[in-house]
Design a protein around this motif. Structure first.
Motif, PDB file in Angstrom:
ATOM      1  N   ARG A  44       0.830  -1.191   0.000  1.00  0.00           N
ATOM      2  CA  ARG A  44       0.000   0.000   0.000  1.00  0.00           C
ATOM      3  C   ARG A  44       0.872   1.251   0.000  1.00  0.00           C
ATOM      4  N   LYS A  61      -4.450   1.166  -1.011  1.00  0.00           N
ATOM      5  CA  LYS A  61      -3.981  -0.131  -1.466  1.00  0.00           C
ATOM      6  C   LYS A  61      -3.376   0.014  -2.864  1.00  0.00           C
ATOM      7  N   ARG A 164       0.493  -9.164  -3.360  1.00  0.00           N
ATOM      8  CA  ARG A 164      -0.802  -9.145  -2.702  1.00  0.00           C
ATOM      9  C   ARG A 164      -0.849 -10.163  -1.551  1.00  0.00           C
ATOM     10  N   GLU A 186      -7.856  -7.438   5.796  1.00  0.00           N
ATOM     11  CA  GLU A 186      -7.010  -7.477   4.609  1.00  0.00           C
ATOM     12  C   GLU A 186      -7.064  -8.845   3.952  1.00  0.00           C
ATOM     13  N   GLU A 189     -10.003  -9.470   1.614  1.00  0.00           N
ATOM     14  CA  GLU A 189      -9.975  -8.860   0.300  1.00  0.00           C
ATOM     15  C   GLU A 189      -9.295  -9.753  -0.734  1.00  0.00           C
TER      16      GLU A 189
END
Length: 815
Positions: A44, A61, A164, A186, A189
């Motif tokens: 991020r 992000k 990621r 997190e 996601e």
């Protein structure tokens, strides 16, 4: 002044940081608000406000950010693969295009939501954030500089899966009350259905060997190094992004606006750059140019191999110019190396505030200095005695300079408490102080290579042009200077219509024009006569006319006219760079046999060119911009008069009939405004009595006019032969009728009547004469000074003017 390297915020640490920067380029320098920086960590970008403490404002992000530039709430950022526009307030992203043109094609220009709750895209030019905590205006001054973190720019080539990763980055800004996401959020996601390596392996094993055909091996793809992204912002509404294919191939700069639309044309780089920066020219000079006159450049660090040798260069070009002109104006400059064979880190960046610098080269060239040369006549002329005001002014200057010429030793002998400094020393100091002020610059751009660091500044215009002139000169084995005339002429054409942006450029352009024209003139006199074609002479003439060169410097090169150079009590002051080249060419011309400027070749094309040059300067009398106007233009007039007299003296009667020299000479004398005494001396020296009489007429000096004609009538030599003795008598008779001076009419009328009674008595008997004398007075005058004319006068009265017989008898009785 050493930097303090202790932690600014205690134990606050940022882990996995790849880049930090992104100050708002729209932020006012005088703003009291604490600055906000962008910090790129593993997954991020954090917006952090720097004040008394570091406060987290927002967390966006954006995995793998390597670089970004920000204008208000719009930022242009790049990861290892592509560029994107970010709306940092509402956290939206517009993908733009890949860094490498060899990457796979992807769809760009679509707005993507970065946060979970969609918000309409609303771009505000403000750099403030609604969720920001109140800033502490009483900060202790530890605001971080942008280039403090340049060394932290470490691009990592990571796979998308690793970028990621679900491992969260610890938030170091625990002192803030800004809510932050938990690790579980997190992880939510991430894509919900991640393939299990074990299960996928069992599925493949359970498949029938016959049902699955082996695939051919994949072709080996060449492994190329990932290109480093570059993002700069030249204007408040544009970003410049660099794309390419490989490091050894050219790079392309593309402009996008804050809506993601491609604008302007592209910019080409010789190789894909290592670093890019915009030099807006805002701090080049201490005297700022106008907004319309700014020159903005884009600088790129380029690495190339020439014959196996690695070179690092700066590629410099305008980004805001006509695309057709960019390639032609592109320049390169080698970056000095330390001699090490190892590859050193090279880069550049702007500092928060500029540094003030002084460039001595400008002062050395433009400083005014007194020109001293053995060819310069040492005398100081006196002004025209006809002007009483000039006499008083000269007397005051003389007294002033005499009082200032006292040396320290003389002053000490007289017991003075203070010493009077030599006026020339004082002026040299004043001129140097003024000239070196023109070389004061400031720059906020630094360049480093390994352990070396420099300030990058744009060379002042006069230094750039001086370098062109120096490169145009070559020296042969005998020490003779050979000039590349084409380069100098091209330079003069290029700056002919140049508009100076400040005082330094105004003075510098004038200096370059003068020096260029003097070099061309000196080279013309130095070359072999067979090489002086009409085109060469014509180009030189155009140059010295356009260069506004002091005509006294030109006259020093002509032995015939050198003695006409005048200088004031303080001598001739010219630019130091011009003085050195004048001495150089004077020495070179004097050592070269030059028959085209001697007395035997007064009609040579070179001297005719000089004559036209002097005529052009003669028209400049009264211009307030001419320094030492009296001495400059008096020198011009005297030299022009002498040259015309010399040329006319070398003509035979047949040539005079078709030559324009006589007309030019008469016109010059009839409108004479130069030094009167010098003109009289020259005309007497060349025995030009009739021209001398015209000079006296132009100054309304009737007595001198009549005296000069009397000399011609008496048989004194008049080399011009314009008037014979008989013609002079007729000219005198006509002149006496027009003047109003009774004394002169009586004196020269009676003298003419005594020499030529029939002509002389017409002076007294002409009804149109401006001086009317009574016949009895005329008879008395003639009886005293010209007795042989009395009878002619009386007969003229009776038979021509029909005066009454009574008057005639009275006159006879009186006789």
């Amino acid at each position: 002044m050493l930097p303090e390297l202790s932690p600014a915020f205690g134990n606050t640490k940022v882990h996995h940081c790849s880049w930090i920067g992104g100050l708002d380029l729209n932020r006012d320098e005088d703003s009291q608000e604490n600055p906000v920086v962008m910090v790129a960590v593993q997954g991020r970008i954090m917006l952090v406000q720097i004040g008394d403490e570091a406060r987290l404002i927002k967390s966006i992000k954006f995995p793998g950010c390597l670089i970004a530039a920000r204008r208000g709430t719009i930022a242009c950022a790049a990861d290892t693969h592509s560029y994107s526009l970010l709306e940092v307030e509402y956290q939206q992203k517009i993908p733009l295009f890949p860094i490498s043109s060899s990457s796979e094609v992807f769809q760009s220009g679509q707005v993507e939501e970065i946060q979970q709750t969609p918000t309409p895209l609303k771009r505000s030019p403000s750099s403030s954030y609604p969720n920001s905590p109140p800033a502490d205006l009483q900060g202790h001054g530890r605001s971080s500089s942008l280039n403090t973190f340049v060394g932290m720019l470490q691009p990592h080539a990571q796979t998308p899966h690793h970028e990621r990763s679900s491992s969260g980055t610890p938030d170091p800004f625990t002192s803030t009350e800004t809510p932050r996401r938990s690790s579980s959020e997190e992880r939510q996601e991430e894509p919900p259905n991640q393939p299990d390596p074990d299960n996928s392996g069992s599925d493949q094993q359970s498949s029938s060997p016959d049902s699955v055909k082996p695939l051919p091996p994949l072709p080996k793809q060449p492994v190329s190094k990932q290109l480093q992204p570059h993002v700069v912002s030249p204007t408040p509404s544009e970003f410049l992004l660099v794309t390419g294919t490989e490091e050894t191939e050219p790079g392309v700069g593309m402009f996008v606006d804050i809506d993601g639309e491609v604008v302007r044309g592209t910019i080409n780089f010789h190789r894909y750059p290592k670093s890019v920066v915009i030099d807006a020219g805002e701090d080049d000079q201490a005297l700022q140019p106008s907004e319309d006159a700014k020159e903005e450049f884009i600088l790129a660090i380029i690495e190339s191999n020439d014959n196996g040798e690695k070179r690092t260069q700066l590629e410099i070009q305008r980004w805001d110019d006509d695309p057709a002109e960019l390639e032609r104006q592109k320049r390169w400059m080698d970056i000095p190396s330390s001699g090490s064979t190892q590859s050193l880190p090279v880069g550049f960046q702007h500092t928060m505030s500029p540094s003030r610098l002084e460039l001595d080269d400008v002062g050395k060239l433009l400083r005014m200095s007194r020109f001293k040369n053995k060819a310069l006549p040492p005398h100081i002329p006196t002004p025209d005695p006809r002007t009483h005001a000039s006499i008083e002014q000269l007397q005051k200057e003389k007294e002033l300079f005499e009082s200032q010429e006292l040396t320290d030793s003389e002053s000490s002998k007289k017991g003075e408490s203070g010493t009077v400094r030599d006026w020339e020393t004082q002026r040299n100091e004043d001129e140097a102080k003024f000239a070196y002020r023109l070389g004061k610059l400031q720059s906020s751009l630094i360049l480093w290579s390994g352990s070396q660091i420099w300030r990058l500044i744009k060379n002042p215009l006069v230094v750039q042009l001086e370098d062109v002139l120096q490169k145009a000169q070559q020296t042969d084995a005998s020490g003779h200077t050979l000039l590349q005339r084409g380069s100098v002429i091209d330079l003069m054409f290029s700056i002919q219509d140049a508009e100076p942006k400040n005082e330094s450029e105004f003075i510098g352009l004038g200096y370059i024009k003068q020096k260029s024209s003097l070099m061309l003139f000196g080279d013309l006199l130095s070359m072999h006569p067979d090489h002086r074609g009409d085109a060469v002479i014509q180009n030189t003439e155009h140059a010295i006319l356009a260069g506004n060169l002091d005509p006294r410097l030109v006259l020093l090169f002509i032995p015939l006219l050198r003695s006409e150079v005048l200088q004031g009590p303080q001598g001739i002051w010219i630019h130091a760079g011009l003085a050195s080249v004048t001495e150089q060419y004077l020495e070179q011309v004097s050592s070269t046999s030059n028959p085209s400027v001697g007395p035997a070749a007064v009609h040579s094309p070179v001297l005719n060119m000089v004559k036209r040059f002097l005529f052009s300067w003669q028209q400049k009398r009264g211009y307030g911009s001419i320094t030492d106007e009296t001495y400059v233009l008096d020198s011009t007039d005297a030299a022009l008069l002498r040259l015309l007299l010399e040329q006319d003296a070398h003509l035979d009667p047949e040539q005079r009939a078709s030559s324009r020299i006589r007309t030019e000479l008469n016109r010059l004398v009839d409108g004479w405004k130069g030094n009167f005494d010098r003109a009289v001396v020259l005309l007497e020296q060349y025995d030009r009595l009739y021209i001398l009489s015209r000079l006296y007429q132009s100054q309304k000096m009737s007595r001198n006019v009549l005296r000069t004609w009397r000399r011609i009538i008496d048989g004194e030599k008049d080399a011009g032969g314009e008037l014979s003795a008989a013609s002079s008598e007729t000219q005198m008779r006509k002149y006496l009728v027009k003047i109003k001076d009774v004394q002169l009419v009586e004196e020269y009328g009676s003298w003419l009547a005594g020499r030529n009674p029939s002509l002389g008595i017409q002076v007294f008997a002409d009804n149109t004469s401006r001086v009317q004398l009574e016949p009895t007075d005329v008879v008395t005058l003639l009886k005293e000074r010209a007795p042989n004319a009395v009878q002619h006068y009386l007969e003229f009265l009776v038979f021509t003017k029909h005066v009454s017989i009574i008057a005639h008898v009275l006159c006879v009785r009186s006789n």
